[in-house]
Design a protein around this motif. Structure first.
Motif, short mmCIF file in Angstrom:
data_model
loop_
_atom_site.label_atom_id
_atom_site.label_comp_id
_atom_site.label_asym_id
_atom_site.label_seq_id
_atom_site.Cartn_x
_atom_site.Cartn_y
_atom_site.Cartn_z
N ARG A 144 -23.48 -66.60 10.93
CA ARG A 144 -24.67 -66.66 9.20
C ARG A 144 -24.93 -67.23 9.36
O ARG A 144 -26.68 -67.77 8.74
CB ARG A 144 -24.01 -66.01 8.38
N ALA A 145 -25.28 -69.12 9.10
CA ALA A 145 -25.18 -69.82 8.70
C ALA A 145 -26.82 -70.07 10.49
O ALA A 145 -27.82 -70.64 9.69
CB ALA A 145 -24.98 -71.70 9.16
N ARG A 161 -22.36 -78.97 7.36
CA ARG A 161 -20.74 -77.47 8.08
C ARG A 161 -19.48 -79.08 7.69
O ARG A 161 -18.60 -79.10 7.90
CB ARG A 161 -21.08 -77.74 8.83
N GLN A 186 -16.83 -72.33 3.19
CA GLN A 186 -18.10 -72.52 3.75
C GLN A 186 -18.34 -70.71 4.53
O GLN A 186 -17.34 -69.67 5.01
CB GLN A 186 -18.66 -73.27 5.13
N LEU A 218 -27.79 -79.08 8.97
CA LEU A 218 -26.98 -77.64 9.18
C LEU A 218 -25.17 -78.16 9.51
O LEU A 218 -24.52 -78.20 9.30
CB LEU A 218 -27.69 -76.66 10.06
N ASP A 242 -23.95 -72.12 -5.58
CA ASP A 242 -23.53 -73.07 -4.08
C ASP A 242 -23.29 -74.04 -4.94
O ASP A 242 -23.38 -74.94 -5.73
CB ASP A 242 -24.77 -73.13 -3.21
N ASP A 257 -34.99 -69.79 5.07
CA ASP A 257 -35.13 -70.75 4.34
C ASP A 257 -36.88 -71.54 3.96
O ASP A 257 -36.86 -72.69 4.07
CB ASP A 257 -34.19 -72.15 4.36
N GLN A 312 -29.36 -68.00 10.22
CA GLN A 312 -30.39 -68.17 9.03
C GLN A 312 -31.12 -69.48 9.49
O GLN A 312 -32.50 -69.58 9.42
CB GLN A 312 -30.31 -68.79 7.91
#
Length: 179
Positions: A139-140, A124, A134, A120, A77, A42, A143
């Motif tokens: 994967r989150a 979540r 989600q 994060l 999103d 990001d 990132q």
């Protein structure tokens, strides 16, 4: 006539908008860069956090929230969650900026890592409470790791190319740029 400080502030706000638009444009290109690959960082959040810890006056929270909100809308999103987490995370960094001025880069990197991880996890948990679908946690997390890995490069470019340096203790943001 506009003074140099105000002009620099407006220039960096404009650069923030152009950077956000450029990153959004690249993500919206019809290229399949994400299928089965390591998720990219990001970059916008890394840039904003690096600038927040160096020159908080270059990062207007309302502008960042609007840019993230618009990006969420265009990516389909969940709107406002990313903007909310960004506002909270950036305000935490803004409050810690004065204490981190004299600290080495590794401490700054650790603080940014902790704030991004908290953002994060909070996002979540919030989405889980409201039963919102989600992306997979792995994967989150990838990132998050890639964002942390690219943070030193973002700081390097910010400091040595753009000249966004930390304020020294006792500096006034207005006087430091006017000199």
């Amino acid at each position: 006539m506009t003074d140099r400080v105000t002009l620099l502030r407006w220039a960096f706000w404009g650069l923030l908008i152009v950077t956000s638009a450029g990153l959004l444009f690249v993500k919206l290109l019809p290229l399949d860069l994400n299928a089965g690959r390591f998720p990219g960082p990001d970059l916008f959040m890394a840039i904003v956090m690096a600038w927040m810890l160096r020159r908080p006056d270059y990062v207007p929270i309302l502008l960042v929230a609007i840019l993230i909100f618009l990006t969420d809308l265009l990516h389909h999103d969940i709107p406002a969650i990313g903007a909310l987490m960004a506002v909270i995370g950036l305000e935490v960094l803004r409050r810690r900026e004065a204490g981190l001025r004299e600290q080495p880069f590794m401490i700054e990197w650790g603080v940014v890592t902790a704030v991004l991880l908290a953002m994060l996890l909070a996002e979540r948990i919030l989405l889980m409470v409201f039963f919102v679908e989600q992306i997979p946690f792995g994967r989150a997390l990838l990132q998050f790791i890639s964002t942390i890995a690219v943070y030193p490069a973002v700081v390097f470019v910010s400091v040595f190319v753009l000249g966004v340096e930390k304020l020294q203790p006792g500096d006034d943001p207005v006087r430091s740029q006017a000199a």
